[in-house]
Write an enzyme that holds these catalytic residues in place. Structure first.
Site, PDB file in Angstrom:
ATOM      1  CG  ASP A 160      40.131  66.689 -19.643  1.00  9.59           C
ATOM      2  OD1 ASP A 160      39.713  66.060 -20.627  1.00  9.59           O
ATOM      3  OD2 ASP A 160      41.174  66.370 -19.025  1.00  9.59           O
ATOM      4  CG  LEU A 241      47.436  60.214 -23.173  1.00 13.64           C
ATOM      5  CD1 LEU A 241      48.493  59.257 -22.647  1.00 13.64           C
ATOM      6  CD2 LEU A 241      47.156  59.931 -24.640  1.00 13.64           C
ATOM      7  NE  ARG A 242      40.785  63.053 -16.484  1.00 13.08           N
ATOM      8  CZ  ARG A 242      41.566  64.042 -16.078  1.00 13.08           C
ATOM      9  NH1 ARG A 242      41.621  65.163 -16.778  1.00 13.08           N
ATOM     10  NH2 ARG A 242      42.293  63.934 -14.991  1.00 13.08           N
ATOM     11  CB  ALA A 243      39.651  62.233 -24.595  1.00  9.45           C
TER      12      ALA A 243
END
Length: 331
Positions: A160, A241-243
């Site tokens: 991720d 919420l990294r994406a």
């Protein structure tokens, strides 16, 4: 030396990889690019070719058996006592500043080392601490990690943290294979002549990277762009919420590279697959929030399995569509 490096603009049938690498070059804080695929799919060739487009042209390889000190550097504590000042011995992260750090078989590195590497790649700062003494320096670089899935996977937490990902496959199209082999033979036979054929395209790419870096911060996102990013990430059932953040930054990098006046939904669509490829959750229903199964249902499932019943089949998540790769010129 650049004369021995295959031109980035001459890569054949590698459009998704080229796009991901160019976006990381425009905004290294995306967190790097993870390239997975079998041997012989031009992973290292593309990485070296990208470095040749950057102003400094620095290309550093992280050895598989590298130690933490080799990576981040070391502090001479005795020098503090003796001379009253910190003596820092630079590691690979100091040497690769403004260049490309290439990590082959990143999935075989110790997890703490990968974690540290990704920290610095995202922040652009390397911090070394020892016995209450600390030293920090800029370490802004394009991280390119490669792996062969047959040799093991990265933990999901580390996956991720790579900004973008590209999966390469063996080529079984006869015409494409011929084109790739012809280009390689032409380069090996006459590197200078081959590079001269692509000199104009190489210069144009290098200029566009430099200009895009300058205009990057001036581009903003409207609500339509934010909404589409949220839709794609929810559809892919990503964790956290990294994406969302990476997709917005990648779309902005693409807009800057193409000298667009604003980030739009098309930019989002074109970067979505490289953002979601390694984050997409297969087998989870679109509205499933990962809640625990009721105890009665868990018991029923266990009882059924123990009596030879097949477990329920996972539901496939709809793939992101209409992702158009960045166009690259060919001579």
């Amino acid at each position: 030396m650049n004369e021995f490096i295959f031109p980035f603009a001459a890569l054949v049938a590698q459009e998704p990889l080229q796009q991901a690498l160019l976006l990381a070059a425009v905004d290294p804080e995306l967190g790097g690019v993870l390239v997975s695929g079998p041997r012989g799919t031009a992973k290292s060739t593309a990485a070296r070719a990208l470095a040749a487009l950057l102003p400094e042209g620095q290309f550093v390889t992280l050895p598989l058996g590298a130690s933490e000190e080799q990576l981040i550097g070391s502090l001479d504590i005795e020098a503090v006592v003796r001379d009253g000042g910190v003596r820092f011995s630079p590691g690979l992260l100091a040497k690769v500043h403004q260049g490309v750090l290439y990590v082959d078989e990143v999935n075989l590195l110790p997890n703490p080392l990968v974690d540290q590497l990704l920290d610095v790649a995202a922040s652009g700062v390397n911090l070394i601490e020892r016995d209450g003494i600390s030293h920090r320096h800029e370490a802004r670089f394009v991280l390119i990690g490669t792996m062969n899935p047959e040799e093991g996977e990265l933990r999901p937490q580390l996956l991720d943290r790579f900004g973008l990902a590209v999966s390469l496959q063996n080529c079984f199209d006869a015409e494409t294979r011929r084109e790739i082999v012809k280009a390689r033979l032409a380069f090996d036979t006459d590197p200078d002549g081959f590079r001269s054929r692509f000199a104009g395209q190489q210069d144009a790419l290098a200029l566009r990277i430099r200009q895009a870096r300058v205009m990057l911060r001036a581009l903003e996102f409207d609500d339509t762009v934010h909404a589409r990013v949220s839709e794609l990430c929810i559809e892919a059932q990503v964790d956290g919420l990294r994406a969302d953040l990476v997709m917005l930054r990648a779309a902005r990098a693409l807009a800057a590279f193409e000298e667009a006046s604003a980030v739009n939904v098309e930019h989002v669509e074109r970067v979505a697959e490289s953002v979601l490829l390694h984050r997409r959750k297969e087998g989870r229903a679109p509205n499933d929030q990962g809640a625990a199964e009721p105890r009665a249902q868990q018991k029923k499932s266990t009882d059924e399995a123990s009596h030879g019943y097949m477990p329920p089949e996972p539901v496939d998540v709809t793939a992101v569509k209409n992702v158009r790769p960045l166009a690259t010129k060919k001579s």
